[in-house]
Design a protein around this motif. Structure first.
Motif, PDB file in Angstrom:
ATOM      1  N   TYR A   1       0.846  -1.202   0.000  1.00 39.33           N
ATOM      2  CA  TYR A   1       0.000   0.000   0.000  1.00 39.33           C
ATOM      3  C   TYR A   1       0.880   1.251   0.000  1.00 39.33           C
ATOM      4  N   ASP A   2       0.587   2.201  -0.879  1.00 39.34           N
ATOM      5  CA  ASP A   2       1.428   3.385  -1.043  1.00 39.34           C
ATOM      6  C   ASP A   2       0.904   4.622  -0.317  1.00 39.34           C
TER       7      ASP A   2
ATOM      8  N   ARG B   1      -2.009   6.186  -0.639  1.00 42.22           N
ATOM      9  CA  ARG B   1      -2.781   7.131  -1.469  1.00 42.22           C
ATOM     10  C   ARG B   1      -4.092   7.570  -0.830  1.00 42.22           C
ATOM     11  N   SER B   2      -4.674   6.724   0.018  1.00 40.55           N
ATOM     12  CA  SER B   2      -5.970   7.060   0.625  1.00 40.55           C
ATOM     13  C   SER B   2      -5.857   7.476   2.089  1.00 40.55           C
TER      14      SER B   2
ATOM     15  N   GLU C   1      -5.578  -0.215  -2.846  1.00 41.46           N
ATOM     16  CA  GLU C   1      -6.190   0.981  -3.430  1.00 41.46           C
ATOM     17  C   GLU C   1      -6.816   1.911  -2.398  1.00 41.46           C
ATOM     18  N   ARG C   2      -7.359   1.343  -1.312  1.00 46.92           N
ATOM     19  CA  ARG C   2      -8.052   2.177  -0.327  1.00 46.92           C
ATOM     20  C   ARG C   2      -7.414   2.122   1.063  1.00 46.92           C
TER      21      ARG C   2
END
Length: 394
Positions: free
Chosen positions: A31-32, A34-35, A351-352
């Motif tokens: 996980y980067d 982003r959210s 993504e989340r």
């Protein structure tokens, strides 16, 4: 030329799945951010440390030379006495210290109990979805984990008639976990009584894992009346963990409750596996049973509030369905038919930034489901789930 054939390992062990939580946490490492910060809902761990007074008691006990020596096989008598008194308070029935053994966590309590009640080639009924360590333990021991399907429409509460139809000559026990891991379902006292009657009538053991009993809703009556209304020592074994209610999972302390004759046999297994539980933690928890009771009650209220908050957060998301929620857990149906649950989890975390566990970790027929551990994150993180999940697609 020398024979270089490697020695074989136990095939039952090789056939056992690897621990699933580290696998899921590995997906989270991709996980980067982003959210926003990762919301880790994968593992049932206390969301806050225990009271400082309990830690001070641990430090005092650890400084004592007595804590460095072997203790009794079934645990130090002060804790056994204090826990027997706590059982009497919870269930309204007397318990003897000789009916209590202290273990290195509830997972170990389960292993010791299964070694005592069944042997390789026999079977034990596990309601599905099941706690994966229970199935793993039975598989390692060569004992069949026989699935007892629980209907989501019934709140994942097992049905006693369905269970009786699964019993055969090789069945040795039925395991119930309430409040349940993974679903959060709380079994009604009448259901537990019906299973106790079935086991007594059929000559089986009812193994009651009540790790999460301290998190029943405020005002709930006695978890069940089995200990008060029948000669339970002949057919019931209780399991418990101090990890969750006392917020000390690293201390590895659990308990077995069983009749004294059964306990004498379980003690043989304990002597071979743990010799004696860690003593400093035992001393601290002995004090903590009464010493942090108010803190434990406040923690119960907080955990129950998180369960309610989770339902609230999920309510606007009509394509995600909360099938059950209680104590530490919620069990959710994801909105992607035909997509493996593991793929949903990987995409969701990458993504989340929300990490759950795939339903198939908890037994057959669970591809539409995810398990959520709601106790180990702050309330604001739970409240943010609506925004994180809104519009998520595959």
């Amino acid at each position: 030329m020398a024979d270089t054939t490697l020695p074989a390992l136990n095939p039952d062990l090789l056939d056992t799945a690897t621990p699933p939580i580290p696998q899921a946490q590995g997906w989270a490492r991709a996980y980067d951010g982003r959210s926003g910060p990762l919301v880790d809902l994968s593992q049932a761990v206390p969301g806050s440390p225990p009271p400082a007074a309990l830690l001070e008691r641990l430090a005092q006990a650890a400084a004592s030379p007595d804590a460095t020596r072997y203790g009794p096989i079934t645990g130090d008598m002060p804790l056994r006495e204090a826990y027997a008194a706590e059982l009497a308070r919870v269930y309204g029935a007397p318990f003897k210290p000789g009916e209590v053994a202290i273990t290195s966590g509830c997972n170990q309590a389960f292993v010791m109990t299964m070694m005592a009640v069944a042997r390789a080639g026999q079977n034990v009924l596990l309601p599905t979805p099941w706690y994966f360590n229970h199935e793993m333990t039975l598989r390692m021991l060569g004992i069949e984990a026989r699935p007892l399907p629980c209907d989501p429409a019934a709140g994942f509460v097992p049905n006693v008639a369905t269970a009786e139809a699964l019993i055969d000559a090789g069945t040795r026990a039925i395991v119930l976990v309430t409040p349940n891991n993974p679903t959060g379902a709380i079994y009604p006292p009448a259901t537990i009584a019906a299973f106790a009657e079935l086991c007594a009538r059929r000559g089986l053991w009812l193994v009651l894992d009540e790790t999460y009993r301290d998190f029943l809703p405020a005002g709930a009556a006695t978890p069940h009346e089995v200990f008060a209304t029948m000669p339970w020592q002949d057919s019931v074994i209780g399991l418990y963990s101090f990890s969750k209610a006392y917020a000390v999972p690293g201390w590895r302390l659990g308990a077995i409750t069983a009749g004294e004759a059964v306990m004498a046999e379980i003690a043989k297994v304990l002597d071979c596996v743990q010799i004696s539980p860690v003593r400093a933690g035992q001393a601290a928890v002995t004090w903590g049973i009464e010493g942090i009771r108010d803190w434990r009650e406040a923690n119960r209220a907080q955990i129950n509030a998180r369960a309610a908050l989770f339902r609230e957060a999920m309510a606007p998301l009509n394509d995600w369905r909360v099938l059950a929620a209680g104590a530490y857990f919620a069990y959710v149906a994801h909105p992607f038919p035909g997509v493996p649950a593991a793929d949903v989890v990987r995409a969701l975390v990458q993504e989340r930034g929300v990490l759950a566990l795939p339903g198939p970790y908890f037994g057959p027929g669970q591809e539409r489901h995810l398990r959520i551990a709601i106790a180990n994150v702050a309330a604001d993180r739970i409240g943010a789930l609506s925004e994180r999940l809104r519009g998520f697609t595959l």
